[in-house]
Design a protein around this motif. Structure first.
Motif, PDB file in Angstrom:
ATOM      1  N   ALA A 468     -92.580  -7.947 -31.055  1.00  0.00           N
ATOM      2  CA  ALA A 468     -92.542  -7.471 -32.441  1.00  0.00           C
ATOM      3  C   ALA A 468     -92.811  -8.589 -33.444  1.00  0.00           C
ATOM      4  O   ALA A 468     -92.909  -8.324 -34.647  1.00  0.00           O
ATOM      5  CB  ALA A 468     -91.180  -6.844 -32.732  1.00  0.00           C
ATOM      6  N   ARG A 469     -92.917  -9.848 -32.957  1.00  0.00           N
ATOM      7  CA  ARG A 469     -93.143 -11.017 -33.815  1.00  0.00           C
ATOM      8  C   ARG A 469     -92.046 -11.098 -34.895  1.00  0.00           C
ATOM      9  O   ARG A 469     -92.302 -11.349 -36.050  1.00  0.00           O
ATOM     10  CB  ARG A 469     -94.530 -10.974 -34.454  1.00  0.00           C
ATOM     11  N   ARG A 470     -90.823 -10.895 -34.436  1.00  0.00           N
ATOM     12  CA  ARG A 470     -89.678 -10.909 -35.335  1.00  0.00           C
ATOM     13  C   ARG A 470     -88.709 -11.997 -34.886  1.00  0.00           C
ATOM     14  O   ARG A 470     -88.377 -12.116 -33.695  1.00  0.00           O
ATOM     15  CB  ARG A 470     -88.954  -9.555 -35.335  1.00  0.00           C
ATOM     16  N   TYR A 471     -88.240 -12.749 -35.846  1.00  0.00           N
ATOM     17  CA  TYR A 471     -87.262 -13.807 -35.561  1.00  0.00           C
ATOM     18  C   TYR A 471     -86.075 -13.589 -36.485  1.00  0.00           C
ATOM     19  O   TYR A 471     -86.228 -13.507 -37.718  1.00  0.00           O
ATOM     20  CB  TYR A 471     -87.873 -15.193 -35.802  1.00  0.00           C
ATOM     21  N   SER A 472     -84.890 -13.497 -35.907  1.00  0.00           N
ATOM     22  CA  SER A 472     -83.695 -13.178 -36.684  1.00  0.00           C
ATOM     23  C   SER A 472     -82.680 -14.311 -36.586  1.00  0.00           C
ATOM     24  O   SER A 472     -82.502 -14.923 -35.527  1.00  0.00           O
ATOM     25  CB  SER A 472     -83.045 -11.880 -36.180  1.00  0.00           C
ATOM     26  N   LEU A 473     -82.004 -14.562 -37.707  1.00  0.00           N
ATOM     27  CA  LEU A 473     -80.886 -15.493 -37.770  1.00  0.00           C
ATOM     28  C   LEU A 473     -79.657 -14.716 -38.237  1.00  0.00           C
ATOM     29  O   LEU A 473     -79.692 -14.069 -39.290  1.00  0.00           O
ATOM     30  CB  LEU A 473     -81.175 -16.639 -38.732  1.00  0.00           C
TER      31      LEU A 473
END
Length: 889
Positions: A468-473
């Motif tokens: 999904a090309r998603r990066y979460s913090l």
């Protein structure tokens, strides 16, 4: 001294004063064995209270301590003892009308005032220190910051002994008197509270200059010192002029009187005091020249001169309503002086220095028995709340507002604040309201930084979805319980961050819900106990660079590997985070060594730390001041602060092993850097400017490492630097590394020669004391005890106490915390003596003992025992009683 339990004062009990003082007319007659103070107060009923208390006028209760009342009259009617009531702290009488004039004469004894509050003698000079509550030791008055008055002051003294007579404001008249005396009258046209009153009388010389303001007014600048110090004030004068120009350019604040004066005194409890138009400074914060003051001392002078000058608006023209609001002026002004210093020097290095100090000392304060919010809820003795929390953490709170609003928005808010409240005594809420109104924002939740104590913890987890090309913090914030505050609501935490790709490039950042990316560096706001931020269009797993510039005073945790920290050290575009990555790497390595030492295992240094620091030394393009900072391992005090239980012996052994290992592994690059920088130092004349300071800082840390080798060539280099340099920075470093070495004969010769050469310079002798007090070699306590008998030492001078006793207890942890408790007994003995001499200084020396819970069970018992002995020692000042009682609670 007090024998009864002192009374707690609460913010919730604040009430506006019943009466105001429109005009204050003072006349001082200074004599060698006493001083007469004549006060005329033009007073009136406070209109804010008239509606609350209709009918008869309330009694007038004036503050006063250690005063001998000689006469008292109300509207020209002499009052008999039956017309008023006197006790140890107050004069109470009954006004007959809403407007009246009160005249009094008191006798005081500044010549025997060792507490250095009110009017006292420093050597042969009369001077004052009235913040926070010193004015009540001068005359009967409403000694509170929300009572603001116009002051006219006349000073009378013997002309030969005291040719210079100074007070606040502009000079108005001078004249002669019989018997070889003379007088001078000063008038301050701006209303001020009594804590900003100042008086100086002495045989002083001055350096004079002129500053032309942005409205083309000429302001006379004078710095007064004792004659032998006249050659040490030019740096302070240059710093003052830079400060005045910077405040005009950055904040639009112009100086308002015809004259601005600074006076240097040797006996002073604090660094300096911003009295309106007449700043009184500890001489250590004024006097600086190459031969007698280090680079750090030059920078400290520049910063303190700026700080006190900036108070002219953020503290004087707009002051605090009550002492609970102390950070209103101090936190704001510390932020202003930090920004000034950053502009004058290296911004990144300044931030590194400030954060290292905050983490080591203020975070420890937040975790100790004296923990309190930036705006305290209660206190017993206000002098105990001139703390790192009020000043340094208060500054960080202001910095966060600046980060959230941006430079332009913050300037709009400060402009409105000064315009709206000029001539008023206000609160932290008033400051926040001006920021809100100028920018159309809501700071309600943010203001928890003022009301909640403790250091928030911010734990961060990452999650990457490559499809999904998603990066979460995900951020989780919490804050430990502090005295009186078991539960904390979520703070507003601004987190400046960036995401780095595998090549170290910053990725463009687009948060979920946004239409487009907004650059590679941004500020997010963590406002909930748990909150997730998701970044879109992230093709590969990035490495986050978090809390850039230390954007909030929190303890951040993220599971960085050592390789990732090395990567950030090499590639992060944020200079602060490059340093911080190096510190985190060093902490991980040192904690591993500490654990190994406690298990009795052989110590082995992680080669990645050697590699990382070696890379720094090899890169000539880097700022040398930053390289020096990154070569500095975390201090023993910081390692103790982040330990669950501080094992001072293991910490010292591990850190010394790491230093020796680094010195051995990096000997050649350190030597090359040292020789190149030392050669450059010999080619140019000393200047306290950023480039030279950076070069000397790297030169000196290289020497401190190299000396660990014990090689003769390094000893010769050290002695050559000590003997053949034109500045105190190089000489004192050479002396310090020699003192900490095993070269006993050379050490003794150098210490003796240094003391003989500088025996007539008190500030340099303070540095001589500190170098020896901080020596971690065995026998530290005995060396300090011997030095207390030195002719240059006295417990009556705060600088001497801080230089010897304070340096030993706060910096020489392995000797202070020796297992038999002798260090604790020594400090307790000194506190008991100082309690009778100078309660403020006594209470401030207590800090190391208050942290007894940080250590092993045996040391806890020994430290607690000394606190109990202090408590049982007799009549304690409220200053000492508050600290000790809270520490034992």
């Amino acid at each position: 001294m007090r024998t009864e339990q002192p009374k707690m004062i609460y913010l919730k009990d604040y009430q506006a004063p019943d009466y105001l003082i429109d005009e204050t007319h003072l006349t001082f007659e200074l004599f060698e064995d006493h001083t007469l103070v004549h006060a005329q107060l033009i007073m009136r009923r406070n209109p804010e209270r008239q509606g609350e208390q209709a009918g008869a006028l309330p009694p007038l209760m004036l503050d006063g301590q250690q005063l001998e009342l000689l006469s008292l009259s109300l509207d020209d009617r002499a009052l008999a003892p039956g017309d008023y009531r006197l006790d140890d702290s107050h004069l109470t009488l009954q006004p007959q009308q809403a407007r009246f004039t009160l005249d009094s004469t008191v006798r005081i004894h500044p010549e025997s005032n060792t507490a250095l509050e009110g009017l006292y003698k420093s050597g042969t000079m009369f001077c004052t220190q009235c913040e926070a509550e010193g004015f009540r030791k001068i005359t009967y008055y409403l000694d509170r910051p929300d009572v603001m008055s116009v002051f006219t002051t006349t000073v009378s003294a013997e002309r030969q002994r005291y040719p210079v007579l100074l007070s606040n404001g502009n000079p108005r008249a001078t004249g002669s008197e019989e018997g070889g005396r003379h007088w001078a009258t000063w008038e301050d046209p701006f209303k001020k509270p009594a804590y900003l009153f100042a008086l100086v009388a002495g045989d002083l010389w001055c350096v004079e200059d002129v500053f032309t303001t942005m409205s083309r007014r000429d302001v006379t600048l004078r710095i007064y010192v004792e004659p032998e110090n006249i050659d040490k004030v030019q740096h302070a004068m240059d710093s003052l002029k830079k400060s005045m120009r910077w405040d005009e350019e950055v904040y639009g604040r112009e100086y308002d009187l015809d004259i601005f004066m600074i006076v240097a005194v040797n006996d002073f409890n604090m660094g300096a005091m911003e009295n309106k138009g007449l700043n009184i400074f500890n001489s250590s914060a004024v006097l600086a020249k190459a031969e007698t003051a280090t680079d750090a001392a030059h920078q400290r002078v520049e910063a303190i001169v700026a700080h006190e000058y900036f108070h002219n608006w953020s503290g004087n023209r707009v002051t605090c309503r009550d002492w609970f609001q102390l950070s209103l002026k101090e936190g704001f002004t510390v932020f202003r002086d930090a920004e000034f210093s950053a502009d004058m020097n290296s911004r990144t290095v300044k931030r590194v220095e400030d954060v290292a100090y905050l983490r080591t000392h203020q975070f420890a304060e937040d975790a100790g028995p004296m923990a309190h919010p930036v705006r305290p809820d209660a206190f017993i003795e206000i002098s105990n709340f001139y703390t790192l929390t009020v000043y340094e953490k208060g500054s960080e709170v202001v910095r966060m507002i600046h980060t959230l609003l941006g430079a332009e928005g913050f300037r709009k808010g400060s402009d409105l604040y000064f315009q709206r409240h000029d001539g008023q005594a206000v609160t932290c809420d008033d400051f926040a309201k001006a920021m809100e109104d100028a920018n159309g924002v809501d700071l309600t939740q943010f203001k928890r930084w003022y009301s909640q104590g403790g250091t928030p913890r911010l734990a961060v987890e990452e999650r990457f979805d490559p499809q999904a090309r998603r990066y979460s913090l995900t951020f989780r914030q919490s804050c430990p319980a502090t005295p009186g505050q078991p539960h904390k609501e979520p703070f507003v935490i601004p987190v400046e961050l960036g995401l780095l790709d595998a090549a170290g490039r910053e990725l463009p950042l687009r948060l979920e819900g946004e239409d487009s990316a907004q650059g590679g560096n941004r500020v997010i706001r963590v406002t909930e106990a748990e909150q997730t931020f998701t970044f879109l269009d992230i093709a590969e797993k990035p490495l986050p660079s978090l809390l850039r510039g230390f954007s909030a005073p929190v303890k951040l945790s993220f599971p960085y590997s050592r390789d990732q920290l090395m990567f950030l050290m090499q590639h992060d575009s944020d200079g602060f985070n490059r340093w911080d990555a190096g510190q985190q790497l060093a902490v991980q390595v040192l904690q591993e060594l500490i654990a190994a030492h406690r298990r009795g295992e052989a110590l082995v240094l992680d080669p990645r730390l050697v590699e990382a620091l070696g890379t720094l030394l090899a890169d000539d393009s880097l700022d040398q001041a930053m390289v020096a900072e990154m070569l500095s391992l975390p201090s023993e005090a910081y390692l103790a602060e982040i330990s669950e239980v501080a094992d001072v012996d293991a910490i010292h052994a591990a850190r010394e092993f790491a230093r020796r290992s680094l010195a051995e592994a990096l000997y050649q690059p350190l030597l090359a850097r040292y020789r190149a920088n030392r050669a450059e130092s010999q080619r140019v004349a000393y200047a306290a400017e950023a480039g030279q300071i950076a070069r000397r800082s790297l030169q000196n840390i290289a020497l401190s490492y190299l000396m660990l080798s014990g090689k003769t060539e390094i000893l010769e280099a050290c002695l050559d630097q000590y003997q053949h340099c034109d500045n105190m920075t190089e000489r004192l470093t050479a002396l310090a590394v020699l003192v900490n070495s095993s070269f006993e004969d050379e050490k003794a010769k150098a210490l003796g020669a240094f003391a003989e050469h500088f025996k007539d310079n008190p500030l340099v002798m303070d540095q001589w004391f500190s170098v020896q007090a901080g020596n971690p070699l065995p026998g530290g306590l005995e060396r300090v005890q011997a030095l207390m008998g030195h002719p240059a030492f006295t417990l009556k001078n705060p600088n001497k106490v801080r230089a010897l006793i304070g340096a030993f207890a706060n910096q020489n942890l392995v000797n202070f915390h020796r297992a038999d408790g002798a260090g604790y007994r020594f400090l307790a003995d000194q506190v008991i003596v100082l309690n009778a001499l100078n309660p403020q200084i006594a209470s401030r020396q207590l800090t190391p003992l208050t942290r007894w819970r940080k250590y092993d069970e045996a040391r806890q018992g020994l430290m607690r025992g000394e606190l109990e002995r202090i408590l049982a020692s007799g009549a304690l000042s409220s200053d000492v009683y508050e600290v000790v009682s809270k520490s034992l609670a």
